[in-house]
Design a protein around this motif. Structure first.
Motif, PDB file in Angstrom:
ATOM      1  N   SER A  64       6.373  -3.625   6.634  1.00 44.21           N
ATOM      2  CA  SER A  64       4.819  -4.139   5.886  1.00 44.21           C
ATOM      3  C   SER A  64       3.530  -2.567   5.862  1.00 44.21           C
ATOM      4  O   SER A  64       3.221  -2.774   4.292  1.00 44.21           O
ATOM      5  N   ALA A  65       3.771  -2.425   6.743  1.00 41.28           N
ATOM      6  CA  ALA A  65       3.030  -1.277   6.649  1.00 41.28           C
ATOM      7  C   ALA A  65       3.457  -0.194   6.150  1.00 41.28           C
ATOM      8  O   ALA A  65       2.738   1.209   5.111  1.00 41.28           O
ATOM      9  N   SER A  66       4.289   0.581   6.288  1.00 41.15           N
ATOM     10  CA  SER A  66       5.533   1.295   5.601  1.00 41.15           C
ATOM     11  C   SER A  66       5.053   1.377   4.101  1.00 41.15           C
ATOM     12  O   SER A  66       5.470   2.489   3.296  1.00 41.15           O
ATOM     13  N   LEU A  67       5.283  -0.026   3.526  1.00 44.54           N
ATOM     14  CA  LEU A  67       5.346   0.114   2.204  1.00 44.54           C
ATOM     15  C   LEU A  67       4.334  -0.105   1.687  1.00 44.54           C
ATOM     16  O   LEU A  67       4.076  -0.058   0.691  1.00 44.54           O
ATOM     17  N   ALA A  68       2.755   0.106   2.344  1.00 47.14           N
ATOM     18  CA  ALA A  68       1.815   0.400   1.785  1.00 47.14           C
ATOM     19  C   ALA A  68       0.859   1.848   1.272  1.00 47.14           C
ATOM     20  O   ALA A  68       2.249   2.679   1.213  1.00 47.14           O
ATOM     21  N   ARG A  69       0.134   1.752   0.670  1.00 47.43           N
ATOM     22  CA  ARG A  69       0.227   2.766  -0.376  1.00 47.43           C
ATOM     23  C   ARG A  69      -0.927   4.094   0.763  1.00 47.43           C
ATOM     24  O   ARG A  69      -1.201   4.860   0.028  1.00 47.43           O
ATOM     25  N   GLN A 124      -4.522  -3.259   7.028  1.00 47.62           N
ATOM     26  CA  GLN A 124      -3.876  -4.707   7.072  1.00 47.62           C
ATOM     27  C   GLN A 124      -2.821  -4.939   6.268  1.00 47.62           C
ATOM     28  O   GLN A 124      -2.399  -6.576   7.236  1.00 47.62           O
ATOM     29  N   ALA A 125      -1.788  -4.928   6.359  1.00 45.80           N
ATOM     30  CA  ALA A 125      -0.468  -5.382   5.510  1.00 45.80           C
ATOM     31  C   ALA A 125       0.052  -6.263   7.413  1.00 45.80           C
ATOM     32  O   ALA A 125       1.020  -6.827   6.903  1.00 45.80           O
ATOM     33  N   ALA A 126      -0.193  -5.020   8.035  1.00 48.25           N
ATOM     34  CA  ALA A 126       0.657  -5.329   9.334  1.00 48.25           C
ATOM     35  C   ALA A 126       0.288  -6.129  10.483  1.00 48.25           C
ATOM     36  O   ALA A 126       1.024  -6.523  10.952  1.00 48.25           O
ATOM     37  N   SER A 127      -1.408  -5.645   9.757  1.00 47.35           N
ATOM     38  CA  SER A 127      -1.280  -7.355  10.947  1.00 47.35           C
ATOM     39  C   SER A 127      -1.027  -8.265  10.449  1.00 47.35           C
ATOM     40  O   SER A 127      -1.370  -9.514  11.187  1.00 47.35           O
ATOM     41  N   GLY A 128      -1.581  -8.806   9.539  1.00 47.78           N
ATOM     42  CA  GLY A 128      -1.226 -10.076   8.579  1.00 47.78           C
ATOM     43  C   GLY A 128       0.426 -10.273   8.973  1.00 47.78           C
ATOM     44  O   GLY A 128       0.771 -11.204   8.814  1.00 47.78           O
ATOM     45  N   THR A 181      -0.411   5.776  11.161  1.00 45.92           N
ATOM     46  CA  THR A 181       0.170   5.255   9.326  1.00 45.92           C
ATOM     47  C   THR A 181       0.270   6.814   9.066  1.00 45.92           C
ATOM     48  O   THR A 181      -0.004   7.356   7.425  1.00 45.92           O
ATOM     49  N   ALA A 182       0.311   8.632   9.909  1.00 44.78           N
ATOM     50  CA  ALA A 182       0.357   9.963   9.765  1.00 44.78           C
ATOM     51  C   ALA A 182       1.787  10.085   8.293  1.00 44.78           C
ATOM     52  O   ALA A 182       1.693  10.473   7.448  1.00 44.78           O
ATOM     53  N   GLY A 183       2.669   9.381   9.007  1.00 45.97           N
ATOM     54  CA  GLY A 183       3.385   9.113   8.051  1.00 45.97           C
ATOM     55  C   GLY A 183       3.640   8.535   6.438  1.00 45.97           C
ATOM     56  O   GLY A 183       4.122   9.703   5.129  1.00 45.97           O
ATOM     57  N   LEU A 184       1.953   8.239   6.333  1.00 47.45           N
ATOM     58  CA  LEU A 184       1.945   7.653   5.012  1.00 47.45           C
ATOM     59  C   LEU A 184       1.475   9.208   4.143  1.00 47.45           C
ATOM     60  O   LEU A 184       1.628   9.138   2.753  1.00 47.45           O
ATOM     61  N   GLY A 185       1.240   9.896   5.044  1.00 44.98           N
ATOM     62  CA  GLY A 185       0.634  11.553   4.133  1.00 44.98           C
ATOM     63  C   GLY A 185       1.446  12.461   4.263  1.00 44.98           C
ATOM     64  O   GLY A 185       1.510  13.258   3.152  1.00 44.98           O
ATOM     65  N   ALA A 186       2.847  12.256   4.386  1.00 48.06           N
ATOM     66  CA  ALA A 186       3.902  13.019   4.155  1.00 48.06           C
ATOM     67  C   ALA A 186       4.374  13.185   2.280  1.00 48.06           C
ATOM     68  O   ALA A 186       3.350  12.803   1.610  1.00 48.06           O
ATOM     69  N   PRO A 187       4.190  14.366   2.358  1.00 46.67           N
ATOM     70  CA  PRO A 187       4.843  15.210   1.226  1.00 46.67           C
ATOM     71  C   PRO A 187       5.988  14.370   0.224  1.00 46.67           C
ATOM     72  O   PRO A 187       6.647  14.688   1.022  1.00 46.67           O
ATOM     73  N   LEU A 188       6.163  14.573  -1.054  1.00 45.62           N
ATOM     74  CA  LEU A 188       6.428  13.460  -1.866  1.00 45.62           C
ATOM     75  C   LEU A 188       8.128  14.436  -1.809  1.00 45.62           C
ATOM     76  O   LEU A 188       8.052  15.616  -1.523  1.00 45.62           O
ATOM     77  N   GLY A 189       8.602  13.333  -1.318  1.00 45.09           N
ATOM     78  CA  GLY A 189      10.361  14.042  -1.081  1.00 45.09           C
ATOM     79  C   GLY A 189      10.584  14.473   0.400  1.00 45.09           C
ATOM     80  O   GLY A 189      11.487  14.730   0.884  1.00 45.09           O
ATOM     81  N   GLN A 190       9.184  14.164   1.528  1.00 47.71           N
ATOM     82  CA  GLN A 190      10.007  14.744   2.646  1.00 47.71           C
ATOM     83  C   GLN A 190       9.417  12.417   3.302  1.00 47.71           C
ATOM     84  O   GLN A 190       8.832  12.342   3.259  1.00 47.71           O
ATOM     85  N   THR A 191      10.566  12.302   4.390  1.00 42.77           N
ATOM     86  CA  THR A 191      10.282  11.312   5.121  1.00 42.77           C
ATOM     87  C   THR A 191       9.496  11.146   6.335  1.00 42.77           C
ATOM     88  O   THR A 191       8.883  12.610   6.633  1.00 42.77           O
ATOM     89  N   GLY A 192       8.606  10.360   5.836  1.00 38.53           N
ATOM     90  CA  GLY A 192       7.556   9.783   6.778  1.00 38.53           C
ATOM     91  C   GLY A 192       7.546   8.534   7.802  1.00 38.53           C
ATOM     92  O   GLY A 192       8.707   7.883   7.561  1.00 38.53           O
ATOM     93  N   GLU A 193       7.581   8.717   8.748  1.00 37.27           N
ATOM     94  CA  GLU A 193       7.424   7.040   9.423  1.00 37.27           C
ATOM     95  C   GLU A 193       6.827   6.523   9.324  1.00 37.27           C
ATOM     96  O   GLU A 193       5.366   7.211   9.988  1.00 37.27           O
ATOM     97  N   VAL A 194       6.298   4.977   9.767  1.00 37.26           N
ATOM     98  CA  VAL A 194       5.392   4.316  10.199  1.00 37.26           C
ATOM     99  C   VAL A 194       5.185   3.417  11.767  1.00 37.26           C
ATOM    100  O   VAL A 194       6.587   2.705  11.394  1.00 37.26           O
TER     101      VAL A 194
END
Length: 147
Positions: A58-63, A70-74, A96-109
């Motif tokens: 759920s957290a990996s789908l958030a913006r 919030q999504a992860a807790s729920g 949530t550091a992976g949410l800030g990865a640049p477009l085209g790079q894989t991030g992780e949550v």
């Protein structure tokens, strides 16, 4: 002539089977109860792991990081509720550091779910104590989604 196994005075071993059963039955019952207790603890641990998976997904789908938390807790709360695991204390930590990865790079949550379960909930009513179970899961953030 005496028969083999007969007690002096002509008495056999009529009561020995009942005595053996009286000694073995409580030990066997204790073994079964311990097996059930271990199974219930294992099931609760699996549920906490499932809650961590749901939270990370759920957290990996958030913006945003706030929306991810919030999504992860729920998601974790819903998974625990559906599986009937009642936590006296629960925490959901999301990296949530992976949410800030640049477009085209894989991030992780990564989500870490901790749940303190009272033993009387899992095993026997009135049993004192509790056990804290921890689940951790990492989910990949889609590299091509808009950030």
């Amino acid at each position: 002539m005496r028969t083999r196994g007969a007690a002096p005075g002509g008495r056999g071993e009529e009561g020995s089977v009942a005595l053996e059963a009286a000694i073995i039955a409580p030990a066997l019952l204790l073994f079964v109860l311990l097996a059930v207790a271990a199974g219930r603890l294992q099931t609760a641990g699996g549920t906490v792991d499932a809650a961590a998976r749901a939270a990370a997904r759920s957290a990996s789908l958030a913006r945003t990081a706030e929306a991810a938390q919030q999504a992860a807790s729920g998601a974790a709360e819903e998974t625990l509720r559906q599986q009937g695991v009642h936590c006296t204390a629960r925490s959901v930590d999301v990296d949530t550091a992976g949410l800030g990865a640049p477009l085209g790079q894989t991030g992780e949550v990564t989500a870490v779910v901790r749940c303190t379960v009272p033993l009387d909930d899992l095993l026997l009513s009135g049993l004192p104590g509790s056990r804290t179970m921890t689940g951790r899961f990492t989910s990949v953030v889609d590299r091509y989604r808009g950030r």
